[in-house]
Design a protein around this motif. Structure first.
Motif, PDB file in Angstrom:
ATOM      1  N   LEU A  39       0.765  -1.183   0.360  1.00  0.00           N
ATOM      2  CA  LEU A  39       0.120  -0.100  -0.014  1.00  0.00           C
ATOM      3  C   LEU A  39       1.170   1.388   0.604  1.00  0.00           C
ATOM      4  CD1 LEU A  39      -3.081   0.830   0.095  1.00  0.00           C
ATOM      5  CD2 LEU A  39      -2.947   1.204   2.757  1.00  0.00           C
ATOM      6  N   VAL A  43       0.929   4.764  -2.315  1.00  0.00           N
ATOM      7  CA  VAL A  43       0.406   5.978  -2.388  1.00  0.00           C
ATOM      8  C   VAL A  43       1.596   6.852  -2.460  1.00  0.00           C
ATOM      9  CG1 VAL A  43      -0.335   6.964   0.259  1.00  0.00           C
ATOM     10  CG2 VAL A  43      -1.362   5.006  -0.645  1.00  0.00           C
ATOM     11  N   CYS A  44       2.976   6.076  -1.716  1.00  0.00           N
ATOM     12  CA  CYS A  44       4.146   8.016  -1.597  1.00  0.00           C
ATOM     13  C   CYS A  44       4.950   8.676  -2.417  1.00  0.00           C
ATOM     14  CB  CYS A  44       5.213   6.977  -1.436  1.00  0.00           C
ATOM     15  SG  CYS A  44       5.826   6.704  -0.060  1.00  0.00           S
ATOM     16  N   SER A  47       0.996  11.073  -2.995  1.00  0.00           N
ATOM     17  CA  SER A  47       0.929  12.357  -1.525  1.00  0.00           C
ATOM     18  C   SER A  47       1.882  12.916  -2.001  1.00  0.00           C
ATOM     19  CB  SER A  47       1.370  11.451  -0.200  1.00  0.00           C
ATOM     20  OG  SER A  47       2.801  10.909  -0.949  1.00  0.00           O
ATOM     21  N   ALA A  97      -5.769   0.322   6.402  1.00  0.00           N
ATOM     22  CA  ALA A  97      -5.673   0.883   5.270  1.00  0.00           C
ATOM     23  C   ALA A  97      -5.719   2.441   5.455  1.00  0.00           C
ATOM     24  CB  ALA A  97      -7.222   0.419   4.017  1.00  0.00           C
ATOM     25  N   LEU A  98      -6.585   3.435   6.091  1.00  0.00           N
ATOM     26  CA  LEU A  98      -7.113   4.457   6.814  1.00  0.00           C
ATOM     27  C   LEU A  98      -5.327   4.924   7.423  1.00  0.00           C
ATOM     28  CD1 LEU A  98     -10.778   5.266   7.773  1.00  0.00           C
ATOM     29  CD2 LEU A  98      -8.923   5.560   5.569  1.00  0.00           C
ATOM     30  N   GLN A 100      -2.231   3.374   7.142  1.00  0.00           N
ATOM     31  CA  GLN A 100      -1.709   3.092   6.208  1.00  0.00           C
ATOM     32  C   GLN A 100      -1.332   4.188   5.407  1.00  0.00           C
ATOM     33  OE1 GLN A 100       1.308   1.419   6.887  1.00  0.00           O
ATOM     34  NE2 GLN A 100      -0.137   1.374   8.817  1.00  0.00           N
ATOM     35  N   VAL A 101      -2.922   4.931   4.778  1.00  0.00           N
ATOM     36  CA  VAL A 101      -2.740   6.189   4.352  1.00  0.00           C
ATOM     37  C   VAL A 101      -2.831   7.131   4.126  1.00  0.00           C
ATOM     38  CG1 VAL A 101      -4.191   7.557   2.522  1.00  0.00           C
ATOM     39  CG2 VAL A 101      -4.135   5.121   2.079  1.00  0.00           C
ATOM     40  N   GLY A 105       1.379   8.186   3.558  1.00  0.00           N
ATOM     41  CA  GLY A 105       0.580   8.846   2.477  1.00  0.00           C
ATOM     42  C   GLY A 105       0.841  10.528   2.630  1.00  0.00           C
TER      43      GLY A 105
END
Length: 199
Positions: A39, A43-44, A47, A97-98, A100-101, A105
């Motif tokens: 993930l 995302v990186c 972001s 997931a939230l 981690q984002v 990110g």
């Protein structure tokens, strides 16, 4: 840096197997442990573009809010009755997931941007090493305390602590930090020197 380690995203990253244990996924323990890294890879880069477009503080506030929501979601799952937990494992996956984002990110990117931008040129190398040492020390304390936290208040209670740390991060970003988007390193140093004189 303390809030960075305790915001919940780092915990999900470090103890993924425990957090995602209730989720019925057709994955091995190793593959579950790889989910946050996969993930993070997705995302990186986007972001970084968002941070440059909207600024550090709005993204840091949004990251703290998303992290708090994700931690609250994880905590809520662990407070459900056992029969409900069997059906609703996806709640933990959503919360993870939230977080981690938010963590990979937003929070981590902005934290390291600030760590580089806010340090004076002559002490930047030493300051960056001190910041990394602080993160590693906070991670050590977090991992050392987690068995005690889990034994005393369970994973749900632990994620309530992370939710509170994420909310503190939103307050810190709102009241204690200044926006550095579009400023040169010299302008940033002048901005914080003038703030010190006023205080």
């Amino acid at each position: 840096m303390v809030l960075f380690a305790w915001c919940g995203g780092f915990t999900v990253l470090l103890i993924t197997a425990f957090v995602l244990a209730p989720v019925r996924l057709p994955l091995s323990e190793y593959q579950r442990a790889m989910l946050p890294a996969a993930l993070a890879t997705l995302v990186c880069v986007p972001s970084g573009i968002i941070i440059e477009r909207y600024g550090r503080l709005p993204v840091l506030r949004l990251g703290g809010a998303l992290s708090a929501i994700g931690c609250a979601t994880i905590a809520a799952y662990f407070f459900l009755a056992a029969e409900s937990q069997e059906r609703l494992g996806w709640i933990v996956l959503t919360g993870a997931a939230l977080t981690q984002v938010a963590f990979v990110g937003m929070i981590a990117n902005v934290t390291f941007n600030f760590a580089i931008e806010l340090l004076p040129n002559k002490t930047r190398t030493l300051g960056a090493n001190i910041a990394l040492a602080e993160i590693n020390f906070c991670t050590f304390v977090l991992m050392k305390m987690y068995p005690v936290i889990k034994g005393a208040i369970g994973l749900g209670g632990g994620f309530i602590i992370h939710m509170l740390a994420s909310l503190c991060q939103v307050l810190f970003a709102t009241f204690c930090l200044k926006e550095t988007k579009g400023l040169s390193l010299e302008q940033i140093q002048h901005l914080f020197r003038s703030a010190d004189k006023e205080s």
